[in-house]
Design a protein around this motif. Structure first.
Motif, short mmCIF file in Angstrom:
data_model
loop_
_atom_site.label_atom_id
_atom_site.label_comp_id
_atom_site.label_asym_id
_atom_site.label_seq_id
_atom_site.Cartn_x
_atom_site.Cartn_y
_atom_site.Cartn_z
N ARG A 1 -6.84 -0.03 3.93
CA ARG A 1 -5.63 -0.75 4.36
C ARG A 1 -5.65 -2.20 3.86
NH1 ARG A 1 -2.23 1.18 8.45
NH2 ARG A 1 -2.89 3.11 9.49
N ALA A 2 -6.79 -2.86 4.02
CA ALA A 2 -6.89 -4.25 3.58
C ALA A 2 -6.76 -4.35 2.07
CB ALA A 2 -8.23 -4.84 4.03
N ALA B 1 0.81 -0.78 4.10
CA ALA B 1 -0.63 -0.95 4.36
C ALA B 1 -0.93 -1.01 5.85
CB ALA B 1 -1.13 -2.22 3.68
N LEU B 2 0.01 -1.55 6.64
CA LEU B 2 -0.23 -1.74 8.07
C LEU B 2 0.48 -0.71 8.94
CD1 LEU B 2 0.21 -5.63 8.11
CD2 LEU B 2 -1.94 -4.35 8.02
N SER B 3 1.17 0.25 8.34
CA SER B 3 1.98 1.21 9.11
C SER B 3 1.13 1.98 10.11
CB SER B 3 2.69 2.18 8.16
OG SER B 3 1.75 2.84 7.34
N TRP C 1 5.28 -3.07 0.70
CA TRP C 1 3.87 -2.79 0.38
C TRP C 1 2.98 -3.23 1.54
CZ3 TRP C 1 1.74 0.35 -2.72
CH2 TRP C 1 0.47 0.17 -3.27
N ALA C 2 3.25 -4.42 2.10
CA ALA C 2 2.47 -4.89 3.24
C ALA C 2 2.71 -4.00 4.46
CB ALA C 2 2.84 -6.34 3.56
N GLY C 3 3.98 -3.62 4.67
CA GLY C 3 4.28 -2.74 5.79
C GLY C 3 3.61 -1.38 5.65
N ASN D 1 -2.32 -6.10 -2.54
CA ASN D 1 -1.34 -5.96 -3.62
C ASN D 1 -0.08 -6.78 -3.36
OD1 ASN D 1 -2.03 -3.64 -5.75
ND2 ASN D 1 -2.90 -3.08 -3.77
N ALA D 2 0.23 -7.05 -2.09
CA ALA D 2 1.45 -7.80 -1.78
C ALA D 2 1.48 -9.18 -2.43
CB ALA D 2 1.62 -7.90 -0.26
N CYS E 1 -4.17 6.54 0.66
CA CYS E 1 -3.83 6.15 2.04
C CYS E 1 -3.44 7.37 2.86
CB CYS E 1 -2.72 5.12 2.04
SG CYS E 1 -2.35 4.42 3.67
N LEU F 1 -3.18 -4.01 1.17
CA LEU F 1 -2.46 -5.23 1.55
C LEU F 1 -2.62 -6.34 0.50
CD1 LEU F 1 -0.75 -6.46 3.82
CD2 LEU F 1 -2.87 -7.24 4.89
#
Length: 254
Positions: free
Chosen positions: A149-150, A79-81, A75-77, A155-156, A15, A153
């Motif tokens: 990124r997807a 991915a979307l940071s 983890w989600a944050g 993994n969450a 990433c 995400l």
């Protein structure tokens, strides 16, 4: 969860490289700078886990489940940071949280697996890594088609499913620990009796009974020596299948 934790480092590095265009040298500096987050996670999480364990072993799976929820959110944050500083901050939360999960799980395993088969139990627990490894491989393969990124995400939900499974295990852990402690107490009593020159004929533990509301024993759990047959003679309703009290006992040689 443990398999996903193993894959954290590789996906974070990808990433940084693909999304934020961080070079090899700078990724190394970031990894070194974030390494103390593991120590911070241990310093914060260990006292909490210790206090919870003293209050009741059933709280340990809930603690792991709670940490897993925090890691899933981070983890989600991550991915979307939208910016690199936010990604670095969430990465620190990921590292601090993930370092607490696997050790606490093995503490719970050490309490619920009988000493004689503890090594086998640890080895068998490694089988639970396999579904996570397979899913992690699938997510890695999907990264090329759905985007990094997807893929990160995805993994969450793994952490969320794992948190639910671990929280559910808390319902059984107290009973499992009581069984292990009862077995250990029984074995200790047998060894003591043998050192005193006395040999047990039959060793009983959890028996329980109840006849008014039916039940009829259920937790009967007894030991004899290997290759030995022990009989309790008596007429029907003489009490040879019922202990003097329905209170469970750790060990009682007869």
């Amino acid at each position: 969860i443990s398999a996903a934790c193993l894959g954290l480092g590789e996906m974070r590095s990808l990433c940084y490289e693909k999304v934020f265009d961080v070079g090899h040298a700078n990724r190394g500096y970031l990894a070194a700078a974030l390494a103390p987050a593991q120590l911070i996670g241990l310093l914060i999480g260990t006292p909490i886990a210790t206090r919870l364990l003293a209050r009741g072993p059933a709280l340990i799976p809930r603690f792991v489940a709670g940490v897993s929820l925090i890691v899933a959110a981070a983890w989600a944050g991550f991915a979307l940071s939208p910016t690199l500083p936010i990604a670095i901050g969430l990465n620190a939360v990921l590292i601090a949280g993930a370092v607490r999960i696997t050790p606490v799980i093995f503490v719970a395993l050490s309490l619920t697996i009988p000493p004689k088969v503890r090594s086998f139990g640890y080895a068998a627990s490694a089988l639970w890594f396999l579904p996570g490894v397979v899913i992690y491989g699938i997510i890695g393969a999907l990264a090329d088609s759905i985007g990094l990124r997807a893929a990160i995400l995805l993994n969450a939900p793994i952490f969320l499913i794992g948190a639910a499974m671990i929280a559910a295990a808390g319902l059984e852990i107290d009973r499992d620990i009581r069984r292990v402690w009862g077995q250990a107490a029984a074995q200790s009593e047998v060894l003591y009796e043998r050192r005193q020159g006395r040999v047990k004929m039959l060793l009983c533990r959890g028996i329980s009974a109840k006849y008014d509301n039916v039940q009829g024993l259920f937790n009967v759990d007894f030991d004899t020596d290997q290759g030995e047959i022990v009989a309790l003679p008596g007429t029907n309703r003489a009490g040879n299948s019922t202990p003097p009290t329905d209170t469970p006992r750790a060990a009682r040689p007869s």
